[in-house]
Every structure is written in structure tokens, then in C-alpha cells.
Write a protein that holds these residues in place. Structure first.
Motif, mmCIF file in Angstrom:
data_model
loop_
_atom_site.group_PDB
_atom_site.id
_atom_site.type_symbol
_atom_site.label_atom_id
_atom_site.label_comp_id
_atom_site.label_asym_id
_atom_site.label_seq_id
_atom_site.Cartn_x
_atom_site.Cartn_y
_atom_site.Cartn_z
ATOM 1 N N ARG B 8 0.858 -1.036 -0.014
ATOM 2 C CA ARG B 8 0.050 -0.001 -0.208
ATOM 3 C C ARG B 8 0.726 1.337 -0.153
ATOM 4 N NH1 ARG B 8 -4.102 -1.919 4.559
ATOM 5 N NH2 ARG B 8 -5.300 -0.059 4.230
ATOM 6 N N ARG B 9 2.110 1.116 0.315
ATOM 7 C CA ARG B 9 3.030 2.195 0.357
ATOM 8 C C ARG B 9 3.673 2.332 -0.894
ATOM 9 N NH1 ARG B 9 4.974 2.350 6.664
ATOM 10 N NH2 ARG B 9 2.993 2.995 7.452
ATOM 11 N N GLY B 10 3.174 1.809 -1.776
ATOM 12 C CA GLY B 10 3.896 2.076 -3.219
ATOM 13 C C GLY B 10 4.233 3.383 -3.762
ATOM 14 N N ALA B 23 -6.255 9.603 -6.729
ATOM 15 C CA ALA B 23 -4.756 9.712 -6.588
ATOM 16 C C ALA B 23 -4.314 11.431 -6.313
ATOM 17 C CB ALA B 23 -3.731 9.297 -7.888
ATOM 18 N N ILE B 24 -4.975 12.089 -7.431
ATOM 19 C CA ILE B 24 -4.372 13.675 -7.382
ATOM 20 C C ILE B 24 -5.122 14.144 -6.044
ATOM 21 C CG2 ILE B 24 -5.225 15.837 -8.550
ATOM 22 C CD1 ILE B 24 -3.373 13.829 -10.001
ATOM 23 N N ILE B 25 -6.171 13.753 -5.476
ATOM 24 C CA ILE B 25 -6.707 14.548 -4.228
ATOM 25 C C ILE B 25 -5.714 13.977 -3.310
ATOM 26 C CG2 ILE B 25 -8.395 14.056 -2.561
ATOM 27 C CD1 ILE B 25 -10.483 13.598 -5.033
ATOM 28 N N SER B 26 -5.266 13.034 -3.239
ATOM 29 C CA SER B 26 -4.570 12.537 -1.905
ATOM 30 C C SER B 26 -2.988 13.401 -2.096
ATOM 31 C CB SER B 26 -4.282 11.139 -1.873
ATOM 32 O OG SER B 26 -3.879 10.676 -3.119
ATOM 33 N N GLU B 27 -2.904 13.651 -3.330
ATOM 34 C CA GLU B 27 -1.392 14.303 -3.318
ATOM 35 C C GLU B 27 -1.662 15.937 -2.906
ATOM 36 O OE1 GLU B 27 -0.138 13.545 -7.381
ATOM 37 O OE2 GLU B 27 0.080 11.426 -6.774
ATOM 38 N N LEU B 46 -10.519 8.031 2.813
ATOM 39 C CA LEU B 46 -10.113 8.759 3.869
ATOM 40 C C LEU B 46 -9.359 7.737 4.566
ATOM 41 C CD1 LEU B 46 -13.867 9.838 4.733
ATOM 42 C CD2 LEU B 46 -11.587 11.222 4.460
ATOM 43 N N GLU B 47 -9.432 6.330 4.473
ATOM 44 C CA GLU B 47 -8.520 5.668 5.391
ATOM 45 C C GLU B 47 -7.227 5.709 4.659
ATOM 46 O OE1 GLU B 47 -8.710 1.406 4.468
ATOM 47 O OE2 GLU B 47 -8.409 0.861 6.355
ATOM 48 N N TRP B 48 -6.894 5.814 3.657
ATOM 49 C CA TRP B 48 -5.763 6.242 2.880
ATOM 50 C C TRP B 48 -5.125 7.398 3.387
ATOM 51 C CZ3 TRP B 48 -2.338 9.136 0.455
ATOM 52 C CH2 TRP B 48 -1.236 8.762 -0.041
ATOM 53 N N LEU B 49 -5.797 8.306 3.528
ATOM 54 C CA LEU B 49 -5.289 9.641 4.195
ATOM 55 C C LEU B 49 -4.932 9.551 5.403
ATOM 56 C CD1 LEU B 49 -7.865 12.166 2.349
ATOM 57 C CD2 LEU B 49 -5.305 11.716 1.936
ATOM 58 N N VAL B 50 -5.839 8.849 6.258
ATOM 59 C CA VAL B 50 -5.363 8.666 7.470
ATOM 60 C C VAL B 50 -4.132 8.078 7.718
ATOM 61 C CG1 VAL B 50 -6.171 7.469 9.755
ATOM 62 C CG2 VAL B 50 -7.954 8.607 8.458
ATOM 63 N N HIS B 52 -1.741 7.344 5.655
ATOM 64 C CA HIS B 52 -0.382 7.918 5.065
ATOM 65 C C HIS B 52 -0.254 9.248 5.323
ATOM 66 C CE1 HIS B 52 -1.312 4.201 3.042
ATOM 67 N NE2 HIS B 52 -0.261 4.044 3.015
ATOM 68 N N LYS B 53 -1.211 10.282 5.475
ATOM 69 C CA LYS B 53 -1.158 11.602 5.764
ATOM 70 C C LYS B 53 -1.361 12.005 7.246
ATOM 71 C CE LYS B 53 -0.350 13.101 1.077
ATOM 72 N NZ LYS B 53 -0.360 14.455 0.502
ATOM 73 N N GLY B 54 -1.738 11.075 7.875
ATOM 74 C CA GLY B 54 -2.139 11.417 9.373
ATOM 75 C C GLY B 54 -3.057 12.426 9.524
ATOM 76 N N VAL B 55 -4.145 12.626 8.502
ATOM 77 C CA VAL B 55 -5.121 13.476 8.622
ATOM 78 C C VAL B 55 -6.252 13.134 9.661
ATOM 79 C CG1 VAL B 55 -4.746 13.872 6.143
ATOM 80 C CG2 VAL B 55 -6.581 12.622 6.851
ATOM 81 N N GLU B 56 -6.981 13.933 10.202
ATOM 82 C CA GLU B 56 -8.246 13.630 10.704
ATOM 83 C C GLU B 56 -9.429 13.541 9.818
ATOM 84 O OE1 GLU B 56 -8.475 16.133 14.353
ATOM 85 O OE2 GLU B 56 -10.381 15.204 14.725
ATOM 86 N N ALA B 57 -10.039 12.597 9.715
ATOM 87 C CA ALA B 57 -10.706 12.218 8.607
ATOM 88 C C ALA B 57 -12.438 12.114 8.948
ATOM 89 C CB ALA B 57 -10.494 10.990 7.961
ATOM 90 N N ARG B 58 -12.933 12.963 8.230
ATOM 91 C CA ARG B 58 -14.695 12.574 8.304
ATOM 92 C C ARG B 58 -15.315 12.511 7.005
ATOM 93 N NH1 ARG B 58 -12.772 13.433 12.819
ATOM 94 N NH2 ARG B 58 -13.341 15.052 14.314
#
Lengths: 368, 219
Positions: B8-10, B23-27, B46-50, B52-58
Motif C-alpha cells: 500500500r505504500r507503493g 490519486a490527485i486528491i491525495s497528493e 479517507l482511510e488512505w489519508l489517515v 499515510h497523511k495522518g489526517v483527521e478524517a470525516r
């Protein structure tokens, strides 16, 4: 998993009504192991007629706990990962001090001299149990119906002691309809001559009144659809109407059975006290709004309601959820599809298991 | 377990998430921020952002089954309607509010966009471009409501109730006084800048309202 109810006695408990109760006994059970950091404790909170025996097989009775399908190894509340606690509520009749307990001052059961209690009092006593067990902060508090009210109360009364809350099929305040059903139940008990002003201990209890209260309760726990599916208009042990007032229909027989069964395990005065506590419950408690009360909370929330639950309808869950969202609190909300009415929180295991497991896992992971 | 994490960290997000707008959004999303995803489905982004980017997701999602899956992933999703669901959030509660390929399905897109820029400091909007040449050709040559890879539905069962193009969105941004901070145009898995209204299949915009800047937004 064979489990045994344990007991602890506390010197005294001050109550919202101003009275002090002393001493106070608490019946509780625990499942799983508390980890070294003491961060994996979950407090399960029971509904009106529940008790401390939430999971496993009782050593004494051989019966499974009331939420055994949700609590255990590999289940939604996974006892391989978490240390799960459940205690009988204050005012109950299953080991925790209530109106049927002996008043040490008189040597007789309290009966109606037992002070009127609140959900807040129940939670204050649970907090004493948690302290006693050496737990500084709970991973989660969870429960359905009145258990959900206690979960909400926990997040407000002890915001720094709860990492997550799972209120299910519940409300932040009892509605007039909910109060009305409870009042009919209480009146049924008090109209039974055997109730005798609450003084029936040692003689015949108000079985008819309590059974009637329970029958009314069961109607409100089911849905029109679940009753049609379960009973239809089927007759009980007969091919045609009896043309009398004995039991004709399956649904009548079911309610009679449920009522009679309840009398064997529940105290009528406890029913009065606990339903009163539910009716008094209003999380806002004089504050301007639910949002301003929930603003103080620090927990993550998972709120669950059920489509066919007309006793605790989804709009009441949404009130909680929207108040939390308006203060930007961490809340997940799902309305699960079910025909089972209010009973759904005890019956719909599959979906609840998945979401509870995921929610708890993420909460636990964040604590690390 | 560790193999799954490694995979998943490819290197390329788009390879992992499959959907190129994801992909674009997460960048675009800065680490450690607070993110609201509208129409978040089962919470994959959201799970990916949590993680890999440590976001607080809703998230907000209307479909009960998808909400359950999202919550099971540990993402805090609220079951509700995007058209109504934003009203309860306070102003600027989020750093980003994401709307990925759902704008054309909302009943009142402008209201939704304005609400996004009220509750979020920035909005990320991805939508399928109705001005793409294939759509235009389909319409021209068939004389019927266009059906393409991006718009595969029959007119009578399409969830899409508003059709917009890159130019339409740019016009609206100008009219509303939104600042466009980034615009990314996608065709297949490639980004491109050439003739976007004709060539882009999906357009991704990072926008901010000017009132937000006056209020002293963080970035």
C-alpha cells in the motif's frame, strides 16, 4: 467461557436527589485481561432489565449473558483484545443495591424508602467501580437503550476518562411518548393490590402488575413488521376462536409468557425506580443546548440506530449526532436496516459486530 | 501483515487507489490536516489519508451499507445527505472538504459548493467533464443523450442530474469569486494541460473562497 459475578462494597454514594446511600454494593463481571498499560478496558452498560451478566456462561445459572453474541473472543467486543466490564445498575435487583436490598438502618428492605435515583447516579457508582478496578481511562463505554443513556452520561460527567462512546438505539432525553409508556408500566405495578405501597417483600409480589408492565414493554420493543412475521394472526393451540377471553392468538401467548417469565427474575420496585431514572434523563440538564453540553466531551462517538425502532427513533440519535457535529466532534453515525424494532440492538449482531470492531480498533490504535 | 503495508505504500498513489482523481486528491491534501469527504463511499480514500497523511478524517455518505464498511475501516462517517448534511458543521471546521465525482449528482450543486467553502478552508472538487470530445461526438452523431465510458448510463436511470464542463466550472468560480489554487485535468491516467475543456475526462480543482483569505486562513 464460564464467568462468575463478583461483588464490591463502597462506603457511600451521594445522589442527585440530595440523599446519601450507604453502603452500596455493586455486582459486576469482567471478561478478558486488563493489559499492563490499563488502556484496553471497555465498560458495557445494560438496559432496563439487564444485569451484570453480559457475556459468557454463568457459573451459577448456566445461562449465556444478555449480550453474549457481541462480547467474547473474536466478537465485536473482542475479549482477546479488550478487558470488558459490566455491572448491574444502581436501583437494580441483580446484586447491586436497590429497593429490594436491606436497609442497614432498619434491617428491612428499603422498598419505597429507597431514594429516587438518576442515570447520573448510576454512572457515578460505575465510576467508583472503575476506580476500584484501577482503571484511569476507559477505552470505551457502550450500551443500547438505557445503556446508551449511561454511555452519553459518562462522556459528559467524566470527559477525560472515556476515549470512545458507543450509544446505541438511545436518546439524549426521554420523549413524552417514552415517559408515557413507562408511566403506564408503573401504574400497572402500583394498581396491583399485591404491590401494597411497595411493601411486598417476604409475601406475594405484585406479579400481575409487573407482568403487565413487561407486556407493554415488549410491545414497544418490537415493530409492527416483526410482530406480523413472528406471530401473524396465528391461533395458539386451537383451530378457531374460543369465543371467550382465554388466549386465542400466538401474540397474546407470547406476551403472557414474557410477562410471567419476567416476574421470576425482576423486582417490581426496581422497575419503578429504574424507569423513573430513564424518564428524568435529560443530558442537557438545564443547559442552553445539547451541543453546549456535548462540547465538553472528548470521546470519539459511534452512534447507531435502527430503521424500525419506533421506541427510540433515529431522529433521537440524529439529535445527538448533529449536536456533536455542530461542535466538530469526532462522530460516526449509522442507521442500520432492521425489522426488529428496538430489540434490534440485541438481535442484529452481524452488522454491529463489524462496525464496533473497526471503531474500537481505530480508537485503540490512536491511544498508542 | 507487513507485506500488505508495503504494497500500500507503493510509489504512485494512483496505482494503489485505482481511481485517478483519488490519486490527485491525495497528493493535494497536506499531512496532518482535517478533511471532510462528501459522498465518501466505503471510506477508501479517507482511510488512505489517515494512514499515510495522518489526517483527521470525516465523511458523509447516504448509503447505509457503504457507511457500515467505512466505519468498519475505522473512519468516522456520518450517514446522511450531502445536500442537507453540511448545515450542522461550524464555519471552517475543516482544512479540506472533498467532493469527488458527486457534484453532478447533487440536487443543488451551487449550494453544496458554497457550503463546502463555508465549512472548509479549501474545497477539492473532482467532476467528469461533460465537454470532453467523446461526449460531444456521441451527442452530435447519435442525436441522443450521450453515453460514454464516463457517462455510461441511460438518461432515465443516470444518477447525474447536472452536466457541467471545465469552462462552466471556471465561469462559476469567477462569478462566485473563488480563487482556484490548483487545477488538474485527467484523461485516463494522464494529466494534461492542452485544451482541457475538450481533452479532460475528469477535472480536479482546489479552490478557496476569498472571504476565507480575508478571515486569515492558515495557508
Amino acid at each position: 467461557m464460564i464467568v462468575q459475578t463478583q461483588y464490591v462494597r463502597f462506603d457511600s454514594l451521594s445522589l442527585d436527589c440530595g440523599a446519601t446511600l450507604s453502603p452500596v454494593d455493586v455486582a459486576y463481571e469482567t471478561y478478558g485481561e486488563l493489559n499492563r498499560e490499563r488502556t484496553n478496558a471497555i465498560l458495557i452498560l445494560h438496559a432496563l432489565s439487564g444485569d451484570a451478566h453480559a457475556a459468557g456462561i454463568s457459573h451459577e445459572t448456566g445461562k449465556p449473558g444478555w449480550w453474549d453474541n457481541m462480547i467474547g473472543p473474536g466478537k465485536g467486543f473482542d475479549t482477546d483484545k479488550y478487558f470488558v466490564i459490566c455491572s448491574n445498575v444502581l436501583g437494580g435487583c441483580r446484586g447491586t443495591t436497590g429497593p429490594s436490598s436491606i436497609n442497614p438502618a432498619t434491617g428491612c428492605p428499603y422498598a419505597l424508602s429507597f431514594p429516587v435515583i438518576t442515570i447520573g447516579d448510576m454512572v457515578r457508582l460505575q465510576n467508583m467501580l472503575i476506580d476500584y478496578l484501577g482503571i484511569e481511562r476507559l477505552l470505551a463505554v457502550a450500551g443500547g437503550s438505557m445503556g446508551g443513556m449511561q454511555a452519553l452520561q459518562w462522556t459528559v460527567a467524566y470527559p477525560d476518562k472515556v476515549a470512545a462512546a458507543i450509544p446505541i438505539a438511545t436518546t439524549a432525553r426521554h420523549s413524552p411518548q417514552q415517559i408515557a409508556f413507562n408511566e403506564v408500566g408503573r401504574q400497572a405495578i402500583m394498581a396491583d393490590p399485591d404491590w401494597n405501597g411497595g411493601n411486598y417483600y417476604g409475601r406475594r409480589p405484585p406479579a400481575r402488575g409487573l407482568a403487565l408492565a413487561r407486556m407493554i414493554g415488549h410491545i414497544t420493543y418490537m415493530s409492527d413488521e416483526s410482530m406480523r412475521e413472528k406471530f401473524g394472526r396465528r391461533l395458539r393451540d386451537k383451530d378457531r376462536y374460543g369465543f371467550d377471553f382465554s388466549v386465542d392468538f400466538e401474540v397474546e401467548s407470547y406476551l403472557h409468557y414474557r410477562g410471567a417469565q419476567f416476574v421470576d427474575r425482576f423486582d417490581a420496585n426496581s422497575y419503578l425506580y429504574i424507569t423513573k431514572a430513564m424518564d428524568y434523563f435529560d443530558l442537557t440538564n438545564g443547559s442552553a443546548s445539547l451541543a453546549s453540553v456535548l462540547e465538553k466531551t472528548q470521546a470519539r462517538f459511534l452512534v447507531i440506530s435502527f430503521t424500525s425502532d419506533w421506541l427510540y427513533p433515529s431522529y433521537q440519535s440524529l439529535e445527538i449526532v448533529n449536536a456533536l457535529r455542530s461542535r466538530n466532534r469526532d462522530v460516526a453515525y449509522c442507521e442500520l436496516n432492521s425489522n426488529y424494532g428496538h430489540d434490534a440492538f440485541l438481535v442484529e449482531v452481524g452488522e454491529q459486530t463489524e462496525i464496533v470492531r473497526g471503531f474500537l480498533a481505530r480508537t485503540f490504535e490512536r491511544l498508542r | 501483515m507487513s507485506t500488505a503495508v508495503e504494497t500500500r505504500r507503493g510509489p504512485f498513489v494512483r496505482e494503489i487507489l485505482g481511481r485517478s482523481d483519488y490519486a490527485i486528491i491525495s497528493e493535494l491534501v497536506e499531512p496532518g490536516t482535517k478533511v471532510l469527504d462528501l459522498g465518501c463511499g466505503d471510506g477508501e480514500l479517507l482511510e488512505w489519508l489517515v494512514e499515510h497523511k495522518g489526517v483527521e478524517a470525516r465523511g458523509i455518505e447516504i448509503n447505509s451499507v457503504k457507511v457500515q464498511r467505512a466505519i468498519a475501516r475505522g473512519v468516522s462517517v456520518y450517514q446522511g445527505d450531502i445536500d442537507e448534511g453540511l448545515a450542522d458543521y461550524p464555519d471552517h471546521a475543516f482544512d479540506y472538504v472533498i467532493l469527488s465525482q458527486t457534484l453532478q449528482e447533487t440536487r443543488r450543486p451551487l449550494k453544496v459548493l458554497r457550503e463546502m467553502l463555508r465549512v472548509g478552508k479549501r474545497a477539492i472538487v473532482a467532476f467528469p467533464n461533460f465537454g470532453h470530445w467523446k461526449v460531444r461526438l456521441a451527442h452530435l452523431f447519435t442525436g441522443r443523450a450521450p453515453k460514454t465510458k464516463l457517462f455510461p448510463y441511460e438518461w432515465y436511470d443516470s444518477p447525474n442530474i447536472h452536466f457541467l464542463t471545465v469552462l462552466d466550472f471556471e465561469d462559476l468560480a469567477r462569478q462566485e469569486g473563488w480563487t482556484i489554487e490548483r487545477r488538474i485535468f485527467l484523461a485516463g491516467r494522464h494529466t494534461g494541460r492542452l485544451l482541457p475543456n475538450l481533452m479532460a475526462e475528469i477535472a480536479v480543482y482546489l479552490i478557496r473562497s476569498n472571504t476565507a483569505r480575508q478571515a486569515g486562513s492558515a495557508r
